[in-house]
Design an enzyme around this catalytic site. Structure first.
Site, PDB file in Angstrom:
ATOM      1  CB  CYS A  83      -0.914   0.019   1.216  1.00 15.77           C
ATOM      2  SG  CYS A  83      -1.889  -1.451   1.426  1.00 15.77           S
ATOM      3  CD  GLN A 275     -12.550  -6.983 -11.229  1.00 13.34           C
ATOM      4  OE1 GLN A 275     -11.722  -6.527 -10.458  1.00 13.34           O
ATOM      5  NE2 GLN A 275     -12.526  -6.708 -12.521  1.00 13.34           N
ATOM      6  CD  GLU A 325     -10.384 -15.864 -20.397  1.00 14.17           C
ATOM      7  OE1 GLU A 325      -9.196 -16.226 -20.348  1.00 14.17           O
ATOM      8  OE2 GLU A 325     -10.754 -14.680 -20.311  1.00 14.17           O
ATOM      9  CB  CYS A 397      -6.402  -2.653 -15.047  1.00 12.53           C
ATOM     10  SG  CYS A 397      -5.389  -3.768 -16.040  1.00 12.53           S
TER      11      CYS A 397
END
Length: 441
Positions: A83, A275, A325, A397
């Protein structure tokens, strides 16, 4: 000005780059990128890389800290490589992420900044991750203790013990402590990692111990985890020139845990993609559905569909959904998820998007794409536009690859109407975007 590696420079940080580094300016006008620095910091840094137009440096000392700085919540912040933005207020994190999206799309893709909507942040930016991976290792070659935790920033071979973490659930530290005690005295070469997965809406917890070989204490491991929903042991064997072999063993509990997004329930196996932020995934999927503008009559393509979560979330608004996919196990999960939720208008196909998209037995009205970080690329984008969908909803992303692909779509007759940043990963520089494109008449 002659610069050299190791030289100490004094810099005032002006902004944050995508990737999280602070940007300042050297006396000769070159930009310098510094990890761990925030706008407003006056710092001393040692130069680590010197190029013609920019430099990189390591933070050595904060002379005067920025007013934006706050005290990090986690005791491991100065060590951990996770983080990296905990020293910023969450509202400032969001502001910087939104600015980076606007600048990147404008600079690379020529996308008008006014098309970028205000970022959607997390209602709770703590304890949001439903999957964490922890490594076994040591702090140094001389370290005789087995550590179970994360890697120090920039040191991918070292591991330090995690005693608290504010990303997974509050139970993670307790699980790590008991597994660490179990592993004491074992062969360091045997132990690889420990995965902890959670159903944030169900309370289910899965652990998966990964080793390089069989070991006698496996029943003891199962015993210390009996209170958890699902307990796995996976053996990974690697030989040079041979494919990596995985062998999963369910030691106790259920083969899958479950979680919910919206009104749908999903099975999660050890290898399933889901996710990582359950609560924010619902926000993201709702925005995708809104951009798709479904009336119940559309044929919808869900490309790079993974386990089918986006396509299934949108299925109640479409006439037919086709997911594509390349990962066969993900497709098996997608089919199971459709069956479990009673969805009969979704079909999932296994194959590479570029090679198989024209084999889907329908023509799409709407295409949703959620490609890897590298983006679609020109060839795949051209295959999509050759089908002439009226709308394309692009989930990305990476703002840079998104910008390049959007520019290509506009050259093929599509117009970018909106870009919606969604923060999926608080306290990191990562940012998700949902973009709506419409075909020009």
């Amino acid at each position: 000005m002659q610069l050299k590696k190791g030289q100490i420079v004094e810099v005032t940080i002006e902004k944050l780059a995508f990737g999280g580094k602070g940007i300042g300016e050297l006396e000769d006008g070159r930009k310098v990128f510094v990890e761990g620095a925030v706008p407003g910091d006056k710092i001393e840094a040692s130069l680590t890389k010197i190029k013609k137009n920019y430099a990189e440096a390591q933070l050595e000392r904060i002379i005067a800290g920025s007013d934006l700085r706050v005290e990090a919540r986690c005791k491991h912040f100065d060590t951990c490589g996770g983080c990296k933005w905990q020293m910023l207020k969450y509202e400032d994190q969001l502001r910087f992420k939104e600015e980076q999206v606007r600048e990147t799309l404008s600079h690379i893709g020529g996308i008008t900044e006014g098309l970028v909507q205000p970022i959607i942040g997390c209602s709770d930016p703590w304890f949001y991750r439903n999957k964490m991976e922890f490594s076994f290792g040591d702090l140094s070659k001389e370290d005789t203790s087995i550590r179970l935790g994360l890697h120090p920033a920039g040191k991918w071979r070292d591991v330090f013990d995690i005693e608290e973490c504010f990303l997974g659930s509050e139970r993670v530290a307790e699980i790590l402590a008991r597994v660490r005690e179990f592993a004491a005295g074992m062969d360091k070469e045997l132990l690889v990692s420990l995965f902890v997965r959670e159903g944030k809406k169900t309370g289910d917890i899965m652990v998966n111990l990964v080793t390089t070989d069989d070991f006698e204490g496996v029943s003891k491991f199962a015993e210390i985890c009996l209170d958890l929903t699902s307990v796995y042991w996976t053996v990974i064997k690697r030989k040079r020139g041979m494919p990596t072999q995985f062998k999963e063993h369910l030691l106790s509990g259920k083969p899958c845990i479950r979680d919910r997004i919206g009104g749908l329930e999903f099975k999660i196996s050890p290898q399933s993609f889901f996710q990582p932020n359950t609560a924010q995934a619902e926000v993201l999927y709702e925005k995708v559905k809104e951009f798709a503008c479904l009336t119940g009559e559309e044929v919808l393509f869900d490309l790079y569909c993974g386990t089918g979560t986006i396509g299934l979330y949108c299925a109640d608004g479409a006439r037919q959904v086709y997911g594509l996919e390349v990962n066969s196990s993900a497709i098996a999960d997608a089919k199971q998820n459709a069956l479990m939720n009673g969805i009969d208008n979704a079909e999932f196909l296994c194959g590479d998007v570029y090679e198989k998209i024209l084999e889907i037995p329908a023509c799409p009205d709407v295409v949703i794409v959620d490609p890897p970080r590298s983006g679609l690329g020109e060839k795949v984008a051209l295959k999509i536009t050759s089908l002439e969908p009226s709308r394309i909803v692009y989930v990305s992303c990476d703002p840079a690859s998104l910008a390049r692909d959007l520019r290509g779509f506009e050259e093929s007759g599509y117009k970018v109407e909106q870009v919606q940043p969604v923060d999926m990963f608080p306290h990191t520089y990562h940012i998700e975007n949902v973009c709506l494109l419409r075909k020009l008449c």
